[in-house]
Design a protein around this motif. Structure first.
Motif, PDB file in Angstrom:
ATOM      1  N   ALA A  58      57.926   7.145   8.386  1.00 51.15           N
ATOM      2  CA  ALA A  58      57.305   6.584   9.591  1.00 51.15           C
ATOM      3  C   ALA A  58      55.809   6.860   9.643  1.00 51.15           C
ATOM      4  N   ARG A  59      55.374   7.848   8.867  1.00 49.57           N
ATOM      5  CA  ARG A  59      53.947   8.168   8.856  1.00 49.57           C
ATOM      6  C   ARG A  59      53.229   7.194   7.935  1.00 49.57           C
ATOM      7  N   SER A  60      52.115   6.695   8.396  1.00 51.05           N
ATOM      8  CA  SER A  60      51.414   5.709   7.571  1.00 51.05           C
ATOM      9  C   SER A  60      49.954   5.672   7.977  1.00 51.05           C
ATOM     10  N   PRO A  61      49.135   5.035   7.143  1.00 47.95           N
ATOM     11  CA  PRO A  61      47.716   4.917   7.504  1.00 47.95           C
ATOM     12  C   PRO A  61      47.496   4.251   8.860  1.00 47.95           C
ATOM     13  N   ALA A  62      48.486   3.501   9.345  1.00 51.80           N
ATOM     14  CA  ALA A  62      48.331   2.879  10.665  1.00 51.80           C
ATOM     15  C   ALA A  62      48.147   3.937  11.756  1.00 51.80           C
ATOM     16  N   HIS A  63      48.759   5.098  11.567  1.00 52.38           N
ATOM     17  CA  HIS A  63      48.578   6.162  12.560  1.00 52.38           C
ATOM     18  C   HIS A  63      47.127   6.630  12.576  1.00 52.38           C
ATOM     19  N   GLY A  64      46.610   6.874  11.382  1.00 52.31           N
ATOM     20  CA  GLY A  64      45.209   7.290  11.306  1.00 52.31           C
ATOM     21  C   GLY A  64      44.280   6.213  11.836  1.00 52.31           C
ATOM     22  N   ALA A  65      44.608   4.964  11.556  1.00 51.20           N
ATOM     23  CA  ALA A  65      43.765   3.855  12.019  1.00 51.20           C
ATOM     24  C   ALA A  65      43.708   3.824  13.542  1.00 51.20           C
ATOM     25  N   ALA A  66      44.836   4.117  14.177  1.00 52.40           N
ATOM     26  CA  ALA A  66      44.852   4.141  15.646  1.00 52.40           C
ATOM     27  C   ALA A  66      43.970   5.268  16.179  1.00 52.40           C
ATOM     28  N   VAL A  67      44.000   6.405  15.473  1.00 50.64           N
ATOM     29  CA  VAL A  67      43.163   7.538  15.884  1.00 50.64           C
ATOM     30  C   VAL A  67      41.679   7.168  15.743  1.00 50.64           C
ATOM     31  N   VAL A  68      41.341   6.567  14.611  1.00 51.58           N
ATOM     32  CA  VAL A  68      39.939   6.196  14.378  1.00 51.58           C
ATOM     33  C   VAL A  68      39.472   5.174  15.409  1.00 51.58           C
ATOM     34  N   ALA A  69      40.302   4.158  15.641  1.00 52.76           N
ATOM     35  CA  ALA A  69      39.896   3.102  16.576  1.00 52.76           C
ATOM     36  C   ALA A  69      39.694   3.670  17.979  1.00 52.76           C
ATOM     37  N   ARG A  70      40.526   4.632  18.343  1.00 54.12           N
ATOM     38  CA  ARG A  70      40.329   5.232  19.664  1.00 54.12           C
ATOM     39  C   ARG A  70      39.031   6.041  19.701  1.00 54.12           C
ATOM     40  N   ALA A  71      38.739   6.732  18.592  1.00 54.25           N
ATOM     41  CA  ALA A  71      37.482   7.490  18.544  1.00 54.25           C
ATOM     42  C   ALA A  71      36.273   6.561  18.668  1.00 54.25           C
ATOM     43  N   TRP A  72      36.420   5.345  18.159  1.00 53.35           N
ATOM     44  CA  TRP A  72      35.320   4.375  18.254  1.00 53.35           C
ATOM     45  C   TRP A  72      35.113   3.857  19.680  1.00 53.35           C
ATOM     46  N   ALA A 103      38.478  16.323  11.496  1.00 55.35           N
ATOM     47  CA  ALA A 103      37.956  14.962  11.402  1.00 55.35           C
ATOM     48  C   ALA A 103      36.488  15.018  10.992  1.00 55.35           C
ATOM     49  N   LEU A 104      36.127  14.165  10.055  1.00 56.86           N
ATOM     50  CA  LEU A 104      34.781  14.131   9.491  1.00 56.86           C
ATOM     51  C   LEU A 104      34.187  12.766   9.799  1.00 56.86           C
ATOM     52  N   GLU A 105      33.093  12.766  10.542  1.00 54.48           N
ATOM     53  CA  GLU A 105      32.549  11.504  11.030  1.00 54.48           C
ATOM     54  C   GLU A 105      31.428  10.985  10.125  1.00 54.48           C
ATOM     55  N   ASN A 106      31.590   9.779   9.657  1.00 51.74           N
ATOM     56  CA  ASN A 106      30.511   9.129   8.923  1.00 51.74           C
ATOM     57  C   ASN A 106      29.462   8.596   9.898  1.00 51.74           C
ATOM     58  N   THR A 107      28.217   8.643   9.462  1.00 50.68           N
ATOM     59  CA  THR A 107      27.111   8.133  10.281  1.00 50.68           C
ATOM     60  C   THR A 107      26.202   7.290   9.388  1.00 50.68           C
ATOM     61  N   ASP A 108      25.067   6.864   9.961  1.00 47.46           N
ATOM     62  CA  ASP A 108      24.095   6.118   9.157  1.00 47.46           C
ATOM     63  C   ASP A 108      23.572   6.953   7.987  1.00 47.46           C
ATOM     64  N   THR A 109      23.636   8.262   8.118  1.00 47.30           N
ATOM     65  CA  THR A 109      23.036   9.117   7.090  1.00 47.30           C
ATOM     66  C   THR A 109      24.023  10.039   6.387  1.00 47.30           C
ATOM     67  N   ARG A 174      43.385  20.153   6.489  1.00 49.09           N
ATOM     68  CA  ARG A 174      43.447  18.806   5.928  1.00 49.09           C
ATOM     69  C   ARG A 174      42.374  17.982   6.633  1.00 49.09           C
ATOM     70  N   TYR A 175      41.990  16.882   6.007  1.00 48.92           N
ATOM     71  CA  TYR A 175      40.816  16.149   6.457  1.00 48.92           C
ATOM     72  C   TYR A 175      41.090  14.665   6.611  1.00 48.92           C
ATOM     73  N   VAL A 176      40.529  14.102   7.666  1.00 49.05           N
ATOM     74  CA  VAL A 176      40.546  12.653   7.824  1.00 49.05           C
ATOM     75  C   VAL A 176      39.119  12.215   8.127  1.00 49.05           C
ATOM     76  N   VAL A 177      38.678  11.177   7.437  1.00 48.42           N
ATOM     77  CA  VAL A 177      37.335  10.658   7.649  1.00 48.42           C
ATOM     78  C   VAL A 177      37.380   9.620   8.777  1.00 48.42           C
TER      79      VAL A 177
END
Lengths: 214, 96, 115
Positions: A58-72, A103-109, A174-177
């Motif tokens: 049941a675990r899948s990248p879709a879970h991480g995608a939901a987390v990222v989209a909410r962070a956005w 969680a590791l956040e990408n930025t412009d730099t 563990r890390y998620v970008v």
């Protein structure tokens, strides 16, 4: 499928890869024996094993995608995620077990990329099992030394003005970008944004998809 | 800003057995990105022993420090989690 | 073989910085027996019979040849088994007899996995 016994179906009801029909290997023989012994000794049950498989499936990248989209889209959630990613993802309703997540956040730099040089540590309790390449000698060896060459093999070229931060998962974390939110998505809802977030973008070997590529 | 950095050198030991300190970082100097833990020592866990709880530090290294100044992107970085018994205080590796 | 760090004693699994070719992109779906190995690892370790570091220790001690010739979950079941025997969950003799019994059930995984 001549050996399509009911307990060989995946949770979705579909058969697994048809290896049931291949000649039994020594290591499969061992797996069956170990599993049966663990059940007989009362360490676990067949139902518990099936439940664990279902949990992982049941675990899948879709879970991480939901987390990222909410962070956005949610400033408070983004702040909570960067402060304690385990707590933030649990609060969002994901069962990540005992995993300790950063969680590791990408930025412009800044561009983050995750590797495990010593084995294959991966945020499996959020994203599911890792892709085969993540476990390969090539990825494990090269990413800490020539991350931009590895990124280029994944189609990602970054300007010299971007600092690449490699994260070697050597121990308990563990890390998620969190990839950068793509341009042209102003006003998008989180559910739609999540469709742009790929597995590779959360490992750091990719970028989020752009709306025209989605 | 860099003056505030807490620099640490990774011990250059090469023991046999199960350790979680990558050899490419041994002997290298980085700065503490954050402190985590305590976590049980994996060098004891691996052998089924009662494990001592240790601080775990995320240490950030420059590519220049790890691979030499001639590396293609010396200011790119590597972060790794290192258990405290592998670390000792150090001076900054290079003058800014 | 170029650019190997010069540390004597570096172990084979400690790969960071080594020379290697392009990252392979082929992917396979996990089969049922592989998922079962994964589940056994999670269950047995969560119950305290061994730790992830115990699993890693055996994988490392299996050596580089095992890494090159066995699949990921083949190495995992070998390491899970080693840890369970070390923990006294069952004996080598019990495993041996069960493996023989398993093989006697049939020539495919499906047959052998059906008691």
């Amino acid at each position: 499928m001549p050996h399509d016994h009911h307990d060989h179906l995946s949770p979705s009801g579909h058969p697994y890869r048809p290896d049931d029909d291949h000649p039994l290997t020594y290591w499969q023989q061992m797996e069956i024996a170990v599993r049966e012994l663990l059940i007989e000794k009362g360490v676990t049950t067949a139902a518990a094993i099936n439940a664990q498989i279902e949990t992982m499936d049941a675990r899948s990248p879709a879970h991480g995608a939901a987390v990222v989209a909410r962070a956005w889209t949610d400033h408070d959630f983004r702040a909570a995620l960067l402060k304690d990613a385990s707590a933030a993802t649990r609060d969002m309703g994901f069962d990540i077990g005992p995993m300790r997540l950063i969680a590791l956040e990408n930025t412009d730099t800044i561009h983050n990329i995750v590797v495990c040089t010593l084995c294959s540590c991966y945020p499996r309790n959020l994203l599911g099992l890792p892709p085969d390449w993540y476990k390969s000698r090539a990825y494990r060896s090269r990413t800490v030394k020539e991350p931009r060459k590895v990124l280029a093999e994944f189609g990602v070229t970054l300007p010299d003005s971007t600092t690449v931060r490699v994260h070697d998962s050597t121990a308990d974390m563990r890390y998620v970008v969190i990839p950068q939110r793509p341009a042209g998505t102003d006003g998008w809802q989180a559910d739609d944004l999540a469709t742009l977030v790929t597995r590779d973008s959360m490992i750091g070997t990719g970028l989020a998809k752009t709306p025209d590529a989605a | 800003m860099s003056n505030d950095r807490q620099y640490m050198r990774v011990r250059a030991d090469m023991p046999p057995g199960h350790v979680r300190t990558p050899s490419y970082l041994r002997g290298k100097i980085g700065w503490v990105e954050r402190t985590l833990g305590p976590f049980p020592n994996p060098e004891q866990l691996a052998y089924g022993l009662n494990a001592q709880a240790l601080p775990l530090l995320r240490v950030r290294f420059s590519m220049a420090e790890v691979w030499g100044a001639a590396t293609a992107h010396p200011n790119d970085t590597i972060d790794a989690e290192i258990y405290s018994h592998w670390l000792e205080p150090a001076e900054a590796p290079h003058a800014p | 073989m170029t650019e190997k760090p010069s540390f004597a004693g570096q172990r084979w699994h400690d790969m960071g910085g080594g020379a290697a070719g392009a990252v392979p992109k082929d992917q396979h779906d996990f089969s049922l027996w592989e998922k079962r190995v994964d589940a056994l690892m999670i269950i047995a370790s969560s119950q305290g019979h061994f730790t992830v570091d115990g699993l890693r220790r055996v994988l490392e001690d299996m050596g580089e040849e095992a890494f090159e010739t066995m699949t990921y979950y083949e190495r995992w079941i070998a390491a899970v088994n080693q840890n369970l025997i070390e923990a006294g969950v069952y004996t080598t003799a019990e495993l041996a007899q069960r493996m023989t019994a398993v093989a006697a059930r049939g020539t495919t995984y499906g047959e052998a996995a059906s008691e």
